[in-house]
Enzyme design. Structure first.
Site, PDB file in Angstrom:
ATOM      1  N   ILE A  51      -1.281-104.141 -45.554  1.00 38.46           N
ATOM      2  CA  ILE A  51      -1.676-104.731 -46.834  1.00 38.46           C
ATOM      3  C   ILE A  51      -1.094-106.128 -47.033  1.00 38.46           C
ATOM      4  CG2 ILE A  51      -2.022-102.532 -48.027  1.00 38.46           C
ATOM      5  CD1 ILE A  51       0.770-102.975 -49.316  1.00 38.46           C
ATOM      6  N   CYS A  88      -3.775 -93.788 -41.176  1.00 36.76           N
ATOM      7  CA  CYS A  88      -2.963 -94.986 -40.944  1.00 36.76           C
ATOM      8  C   CYS A  88      -1.532 -94.546 -41.220  1.00 36.76           C
ATOM      9  CB  CYS A  88      -3.427 -96.136 -41.821  1.00 36.76           C
ATOM     10  SG  CYS A  88      -3.738 -95.716 -43.544  1.00 36.76           S
ATOM     11  N   TRP A  98      -4.214 -93.995 -47.392  1.00 35.47           N
ATOM     12  CA  TRP A  98      -4.980 -94.296 -48.597  1.00 35.47           C
ATOM     13  C   TRP A  98      -5.520 -95.719 -48.629  1.00 35.47           C
ATOM     14  CZ3 TRP A  98      -0.024 -92.273 -51.184  1.00 35.47           C
ATOM     15  CH2 TRP A  98       1.017 -93.206 -51.057  1.00 35.47           C
ATOM     16  N   ASP A  99      -5.214 -96.518 -47.630  1.00 33.33           N
ATOM     17  CA  ASP A  99      -5.770 -97.871 -47.593  1.00 33.33           C
ATOM     18  C   ASP A  99      -6.751 -98.047 -46.434  1.00 33.33           C
ATOM     19  OD1 ASP A  99      -4.329 -98.960 -49.813  1.00 33.33           O
ATOM     20  OD2 ASP A  99      -2.525 -98.909 -48.580  1.00 33.33           O
TER      21      ASP A  99
END
Lengths: 614, 559
Positions: free
Chosen positions: A327, A390, A394-395
């Site tokens: 992120i 991952c 959740w991303d």
């Protein structure tokens, strides 16, 4: 949300009619007007500065007008009478991520032209930077600034989101909160299916507090097994079913990383559970595990207690790393893209393409699309089952599962299907919208913020560019979603998980964005959609040369970048005429049939119009 | 001369052609103009590859196979495996030789007998007289001059040109001597407000800054006594100054006081060709990692040429439309950049040029008849190993600029991007005579008009034309002002990246949808007819129906 309706001298595209049309559109959703400011039901004006405010438009220079702050938005407009106002800037307060006082004696930063105008500068989540100049007397700026600080960050100030004050009424049958029901969606996928079962073990979010209440898991795994597996998966996010191929039973399952750690922990239960997922697919010999991270990151996670499925332990699976960065990398990439879009330096025009390249934004999109395409291909042509994770699942995991589902299943390419997809893969599976976007939070430099969802929508747009006839929805729909991702007008994207949203009782307190979509459905339909492509699997080409910069979204604040001709309008118009003609034909046929029946009932009824439909 | 001199291996059995999904066995035959491949896999398909279209032949021989890669000027590529290396080399040599024959009389259009039927001969469609007829309705200040009837004044101009009415032929001859290549100022475009765009070659002022009173008069007369005009020199000030030392030059403020001059920086065709080569290389290189794609695109400079040309055209259009001033455009020769600017200006200003007929007319007048040296500029494409110095992608650059406009104004053009792609292909290799030779004089010499068929005849024939129509087109009056912001200018996928271009599909869907609507419309009128027929019948049989009361009918039926 028009930035600048004013035209540049080089632009004659906006005819008086189209401006008028835009105005009437706004009026249909906004009921009242206060001093020329359109207001939503529940919206009230908090501060109004009616003169001596100047907006420094990055594209058109200084514009003088009136600035109004309501409990929902900042509104800057020109005009004196109610009939004659022109909106220059409209930005929902929650879209603002940072407000700075500039100019005067307090700051040393100076404008490039040497002047140092006194006013406010706002950085928005939709990549706009707004600068207002106001008079130093009367403490105007302080009033506005304080109000903005208070209302733009309701979460930090312990205030309700405007979504809870928004009193719009939608028709009963247009209630967006009913768009998605986990049960209905699993049934659509064919549940009950051999090898899989529902579990209510998470109905009180005890198994995993970021997962939905209803899960589908391998039938052979008992609820106790689930508990054991949850121990071994980060944040209890166990592998669960996302999608199943209607014929081959190949599945997409999703989870978080295994908690291997430095000591190299193993979990028999987890290994067996993985085997059960594989066993549920009669065609597959190996379960393909797609770890969305670069391998180095996966390895680094071992030191922090995480890890990945090692080949010697998980013998019935094959592991691939997808090389998608985290992120923080994506946030930095978007920041660079934002800078590049501003074209602040005179030389930027010439170097636009290499500046764009340096942002790496399209490169990241390529990597994501490549991985999703690979997943879709392995499922479709290899009949393999795929597990995606991952670190937390959740991303990047949501990006990959939802993109490959769009490629595989044409339902998700319809307007309703796409809403279901977002509800399911993003909202119910706990993509942390509140944290990633920073809804109502004043901490603009929070390192948890990241444009993961934007990147997903961008990737969807890329696919629509390569397959313009395969999607029922249009670009406006995607932009609408992104605008309301930040606006906090609807409850849809608020909070981090299904559990939190239920706790806050959002369904009662707020409206769903999908209510708006369903009420204005026609506006979001793609005229080029061909429903005959239902069974097609889309495999987009994931190469940077085939990806485009989404000017319609990122560069839309630049009036020069506006679509010069309203092709959307024309498409919509064509659709309308078509529907009208169809209805007319049907009506005439009915009339004719009635008359023929009346005069001589033996005559055959003319062929059905529907048989002709394209 | 016989073509067979160049063909050592006329026929090869057991060759293989690579197609989208695998290979097909073929027999390869060489003729004077084509490589013909007959497939044996049951389809009995024929692939005809025009030699002239082949830009380069790459020989990739290995132990397993002798592969010939034919890279074409329209950016398609064909891979053929030939059983023996000797045959492969022979074929490669033949194609290379036959694809670069210089003599226009040996070109394919002279041998091509098209089978389609056409109503109009494209060679008669667009002529100066027609053009004059329509513009004389707007202005009586102009006349047709036949001074160049035998191409003696200017060998690159057509035999007829439009000049100011009050300028005598003697003055024209003097002016022509003062202009590069004899290209004296002539009318290019007359706008609705009476202002004009003219074009010419550079003035031959030289170091001594010579002047020519006749030339000054020729262009001043356009302005009348009150107006001011603009001269757009497509070169930079520097380049224009340098041109003086070679006998060229530019109009000085002193000698042309009514004109305001500005310089633009359009690159010469040779520089454009370098960009063209680079961009095609980048696009064709499918194996290369795409990491540096945008940098490659940028460093090719192709899009910045597009931007420069569009900006220049916008500038001229603004002068004419917004400022109400006439403009004279020239570069050095007046056959390349000049035409780019004047023709694009017309696309921007004149809705007629956005219709299919108007666009072809524009190309005919402003490119073909205006003496753009197609034969020289389009001799080799971007992928050839044997480039000549006179090659340039000027016309393709024009098409790309039009494509950008089409992207930005999808409703304003009667034709689709497909037409532009076809025009690119035909400019480089064609069975039609339209783009043969460098100017009218050469075409006259080789009797192109009588011995070949015009591309326009083909494009406008009933069966072909619908293919190029833009289904979304609406007649829209007025000027279209494009955006030249870098984010607005896009690589032309349909031309350069053929493998992924969804626009034909989109167009198909829209046309289908529109024809479906026409069907519906027809259905409606038929149904209405039937209903009214029934109504009339009923009127005669049952006067009760006039009251429109169903119950009355029911009663009658039951009775």
């Amino acid at each position: 949300m028009p930035e600048c309706i004013e035209l540049t001298p080089m632009d004659n595209s906006k005819s008086p009619e189209s401006t008028q049309k835009a105005n009437t559109m706004v009026e249909s959703t906004l009921t009242t007007k206060s001093d020329g400011v359109p207001l939503y039901p529940g919206e009230v004006v908090c501060v109004a500065l009616l003169k001596d405010v100047t907006y420094l438009c990055p594209y058109m220079g200084a514009l003088t007008g009136r600035l109004v702050v309501t409990n929902y938005k900042l509104y800057f407009y020109q005009g004196t009478t109610e009939q004659y106002t022109r909106c220059i800037v409209e930005v929902p307060l929650c879209t603002i991520s940072r407000i700075e006082k500039v100019g005067g004696v307090t700051t040393s930063s100076r404008n490039p032209d040497g002047r140092n105008p006194y006013g406010l500068e706002m950085f928005c989540k939709d990549i706009r930077v707004l600068r207002f100049v106001m008079r130093q007397e009367n403490r105007q700026r302080k009033t506005i600034h304080d109000k903005l600080q208070e209302l733009s960050f309701p979460a930090s100030n312990k205030l309700p989101f405007f979504a809870c004050l928004f009193k719009e009424e939608y028709a009963e049958d247009k209630n967006g909160w009913t768009t998605y029901s986990a049960k209905t969606e699993y049934q659509r996928l064919g549940m009950p299916i051999e090898g899989w079962r529902y579990t209510k073990h998470n109905s009180k979010y005890e198994l995993c507090d970021t997962y939905p209440h209803l899960l589908v898991v391998p039938a052979a795994a008992s609820d106790d097994d689930l508990k054991q597996v949850a121990q071994f998966r980060s944040r209890g996010r166990i592998p669960v079913l996302s999608w199943i191929h209607p014929e081959s039973q190949a599945t997409i399952t999703r989870c978080a990383q295994p908690l291997v750690g430095i000591s190299g922990k193993k979990s028999r239960d987890d290994e067996r559970y993985i085997q059960l997922i594989l066993d549920a697919n009669p065609h597959a010999h190996k379960l393909l595990i797609f770890d969305a991270r670069p391998q180095a990151n996966a390895v680094a996670n071992v030191a922090r207690g995480g890890g990945y499925e090692k080949a010697d332990v998980y013998t019935s699976s094959e592991l691939f790393f997808c090389d998608i960065h985290n992120i923080h990398v994506m946030r930095e990439s978007l920041r660079k893209l934002q800078d590049a879009c501003l074209l602040a330096h005179p030389n930027d025009d010439k170097h636009w393409l290499s500046n764009l390249e340096q942002t790496q934004w399209l490169h990241h999109s390529k990597v994501i699309l490549a991985a999703a395409t690979r997943i879709a291909d392995r499922i479709e042509s290899g009949k393999a089952s795929v597990l995606v994770h991952c670190s937390d699942g959740w991303d990047r995991t949501a990006q990959l599962t939802s993109l490959s589902m769009i490629m595989l299943d044409s339902y998700y390419r319809t307007l309703e299907g796409f809403m279901v997809l977002i509800e399911k893969e993003w909202l119910s599976f706990g993509h942390k919208f509140a944290q990633r976007i920073g809804h109502g939070d004043k901490n603009h430099s929070d390192s948890e913020r990241s444009p993961v969802f934007l990147q997903f929508i961008d990737c969807v747009w890329q696919i629509t560019q390569q397959f313009p006839t395969a999607f029922e929805f249009n670009e406006q729909f995607l932009i609408l979603i992104l605008d309301h991702l930040y606006s906090c007008l609807y409850g849809t994207f608020l909070y981090n998980s299904e559990r939190e949203r239920k706790k806050e009782d959002l369904r009662k307190k707020t409206k769903s964005l999908w209510s708006l979509v369903m009420s204005l459905r026609d506006d979001y339909l793609n005229a080029l959609y061909v429903s005959a492509y239902q069974n097609h699997v889309l495999l987009p080409i994931a190469a940077v040369r085939h990806l485009d910069f989404w000017a319609g979204y990122y560069a839309r604040w630049n009036p020069k970048m506006k679509m010069q001709e309203p092709i959307q309008e024309r498409h919509k118009e064509l659709l309308k005429i078509r529907d009208h003609l169809r209805k007319k034909v049907e009506e005439l046929e009915r009339q004719l049939a009635a008359k023929q029946n009346a005069s001589s009932p033996a005559l055959t009824i003319p062929q059905d119009a529907a048989a002709l439909s394209v | 001369m016989e073509f067979s001199e160049f063909i050592q291996t006329p026929k090869v059995e057991d060759a293989f052609l690579e197609v989208e999904n695998g290979t097909v066995p073929v027999t390869a035959c060489l003729t004077g103009h084509h490589l013909i491949l007959y497939s044996h896999n049951g389809e009995n398909k024929e692939y005809w590859i025009l030699h002239k279209n082949v830009d380069s032949v790459e020989k990739r021989y290995s132990v397993e196979k002798n592969l010939l890669v034919l890279k074409c000027k329209d950016f398609t590529q064909h891979q053929i495996t030939i059983p023996t290396a000797d045959d492969a080399t022979n074929i490669a040599n033949s194609i290379e030789t036959l694809s670069s024959l210089n003599n226009p009389a040996l070109q394919y259009p002279f041998f091509h007998r098209p089978k389609f039927t056409f109503d109009e001969d494209g060679y008669d469609l667009f002529c100066t007289e027609h053009r004059f007829a329509s513009l004389s309705k707007m202005s009586d200040q102009w006349r047709i001059s036949n001074i160049n009837l035998h191409f003696s004044v200017c060998n690159s101009y057509p035999s007829q040109v439009i000049v100011p009415k009050d300028i005598s032929n003697e003055m024209i001859v003097k002016s022509a001597k003062f202009r590069y290549g004899g290209r004296f100022p002539i009318l290019s475009y007359l706008h609705t407000n009476g202002r004009v765009v003219m074009r010419c070659g550079q003035p031959l002022t030289g170091q001594n800054q010579k002047r020519c009173k006749e030339d000054e008069k020729l262009i001043n007369i356009v302005l009348g006594s009150t107006h001011r005009g603009y001269i757009l020199d497509t070169r930079t000030t520097q380049a224009a100054l340098q041109a003086r030392s070679k006998g060229g030059g530019f109009e000085t403020e002193f000698n042309y006081p009514q004109w305001r001059k500005f310089h633009n920086s359009l690159q010469k065709y040779s520089i454009q060709q370098e960009s063209f080569v680079r961009i095609v290389e980048a696009c064709q290189d499918r194996n290369a990692s795409s990491d540096r794609w945008q940098s490659k695109l940028e460093s090719s400079n192709w899009l910045s040429h597009v931007k420069d040309v569009l900006s220049a055209a916008c500038l001229v259009a603004q002068c004419v439309d917004r400022e109400g001033a006439s403009v004279l455009v020239h570069g050095s020769e007046g056959t390349d950049s000049t035409l780019l600017v004047t023709s694009l200006t017309q696309v921007i200003l004149d809705p007629y040029c956005r219709t299919i007929r108007g666009f072809l007319c524009l190309i005919d007048m402003e490119w073909v008849q205006a003496g753009h040296p197609f034969a020289d500029r389009c001799f080799h494409g971007a992928q050839s190993n044997q480039r000549t110095r006179s090659e340039g992608p000027t016309f393709t650059l024009f098409l790309d600029c039009v494509h950008q406009l089409l992207q930005q104004f999808p409703l304003s053009f009667e034709f689709s991007a497909l037409l532009l792609i076809h025009l690119h292909r035909h400019a480089y290799a064609s069975g039609f005579g339209t783009f043969l030779c460098n100017n009218e004089m050469e075409r006259r010499k080789f009797k192109v008009r009588t011995k070949t068929v015009s591309l326009w005849s083909y494009l406008l024939s009933v069966n072909v034309l619908p293919m190029f129509l833009n289904p979304l087109y609406q007649t829209r009056p007025g000027v279209i002002w494009p955006s030249v912001a870098p984010q607005s200018l896009k690589l032309w996928d349909g031309l350069f990246l053929k493998d992924i271009d969804p626009s034909p599909e989109v167009q198909r869907i829209v046309s289908e949808s529109i024809s479906y609507m026409e069907d519906l419309q027809n259905q409606i009128s038929e149904l209405t007819k039937e209903i009214s027929l029934l109504e009339r019948e009923e009127e005669t049989t049952s006067p009760l129906l006039q009251n429109g009361q169903n119950q009355a009918i029911d009663c009658q039926n039951s009775a």
